[in-house]
Design a protein around this motif. Sequence first.
Motif, PDB file in Angstrom:
ATOM      1  N   THR A 155       0.774  -1.157  -0.143  1.00 50.34           N
ATOM      2  CA  THR A 155       0.088   0.102  -0.010  1.00 50.34           C
ATOM      3  C   THR A 155       1.001   1.435  -0.037  1.00 50.34           C
ATOM      4  O   THR A 155       1.980   1.085   0.549  1.00 50.34           O
ATOM      5  CB  THR A 155      -0.843  -0.018   1.388  1.00 50.34           C
ATOM      6  OG1 THR A 155      -0.092   0.432   2.482  1.00 50.34           O
ATOM      7  CG2 THR A 155      -1.898  -1.276   1.412  1.00 50.34           C
ATOM      8  N   GLU A 156       0.272   2.392  -0.338  1.00 50.23           N
ATOM      9  CA  GLU A 156       0.918   3.898  -0.296  1.00 50.23           C
ATOM     10  C   GLU A 156       1.448   3.958   0.825  1.00 50.23           C
ATOM     11  O   GLU A 156       2.405   4.635   1.086  1.00 50.23           O
ATOM     12  CB  GLU A 156       0.062   4.565  -1.021  1.00 50.23           C
ATOM     13  CG  GLU A 156       0.778   5.917  -1.424  1.00 50.23           C
ATOM     14  CD  GLU A 156       1.942   5.686  -2.438  1.00 50.23           C
ATOM     15  OE1 GLU A 156       2.980   6.270  -2.329  1.00 50.23           O
ATOM     16  OE2 GLU A 156       1.842   4.637  -3.384  1.00 50.23           O
ATOM     17  N   ASN A 157       0.608   3.607   1.931  1.00 50.29           N
ATOM     18  CA  ASN A 157       0.708   3.939   3.452  1.00 50.29           C
ATOM     19  C   ASN A 157       1.963   3.361   3.818  1.00 50.29           C
ATOM     20  O   ASN A 157       2.818   3.879   4.492  1.00 50.29           O
ATOM     21  CB  ASN A 157      -0.202   3.594   4.289  1.00 50.29           C
ATOM     22  CG  ASN A 157      -1.530   4.481   4.168  1.00 50.29           C
ATOM     23  OD1 ASN A 157      -1.349   5.637   3.859  1.00 50.29           O
ATOM     24  ND2 ASN A 157      -2.663   3.952   4.653  1.00 50.29           N
ATOM     25  N   GLU A 160       5.130   5.183   1.979  1.00 52.84           N
ATOM     26  CA  GLU A 160       5.207   6.130   2.739  1.00 52.84           C
ATOM     27  C   GLU A 160       5.959   6.313   4.168  1.00 52.84           C
ATOM     28  O   GLU A 160       6.718   7.280   4.573  1.00 52.84           O
ATOM     29  CB  GLU A 160       4.073   7.138   2.814  1.00 52.84           C
ATOM     30  CG  GLU A 160       3.689   7.712   1.290  1.00 52.84           C
ATOM     31  CD  GLU A 160       4.939   8.472   0.796  1.00 52.84           C
ATOM     32  OE1 GLU A 160       5.423   9.531   1.603  1.00 52.84           O
ATOM     33  OE2 GLU A 160       5.191   8.084  -0.372  1.00 52.84           O
TER      34      GLU A 160
END
Length: 252
Positions: A155-157, A160
């Motif tokens: 996931t992008e989370n 990041e």
Amino acid sequence: MGNFTKWLGAGLGFTFGGPIGAAIGFAIGSFVDGFSEDEFKQEQIDYKKERRNNRNHSNTKSGDFEMSLLVLSSIVIKSDGRIDQRELDFVRTHFVNMYGKERANSAFKLFNGIIKKQISARQVCIQIREHMSHASRLQLLHFLFGIAKADEFVTENEVEEIRKISGYLYINQNDFESIKAMFYNSSDAAYKILEITKSATDEEVKKAYRRMAKKYHPDKVQDLGEEHVKGAKEKFQNIQSAYEKIKKERGL
């Protein structure tokens, strides 16, 4: 309980204090009835006295890397709002491969407590970067990407969160993208791993390979023990594979 803290103390250096030490104390208290964080703090005080009397201790020990890994892993696993069993299995398998089943089981007891605690990634990373070499911090980042990839859906989370951790650890953007490219297929992944672009000349490719091979050489983490050298070899092999792929493409 005494044997458990002795096991911890035998392998820990700088992580036996600060935010990482607080997370360890919380974890122990979560699975040992009647044990409080205050008691763990007293164990820390006693251990630090021993360390002051031993001038030959190394600043970073194998256990420091182990505990740093557990704490940062818990942060990444929770970053997408859920705890995936495949990610937990990845952590357990990795620890068994590195440390053996008995030590890994003890570490995972801690992990199950650490993952319940809210931890500041920034504070933990400040503690790590003050005591751990750049090569060891790169090794931590490599493992964290492995966790993110373990459930086959990144996931992008998660990306990041690892990017933030990378910044807190003073790992630059080029190193971050290089390690990330080792886990994600793309048309220019080999070039990203070597921290160059497709427009690089053949001579620049060769120079980049030599530079990266030196940066990621397993000997850089030899002070942490053979179990960590094995992990470093995986990164080193990725560098070599990327170089071989580019050479084949270019007919070098």
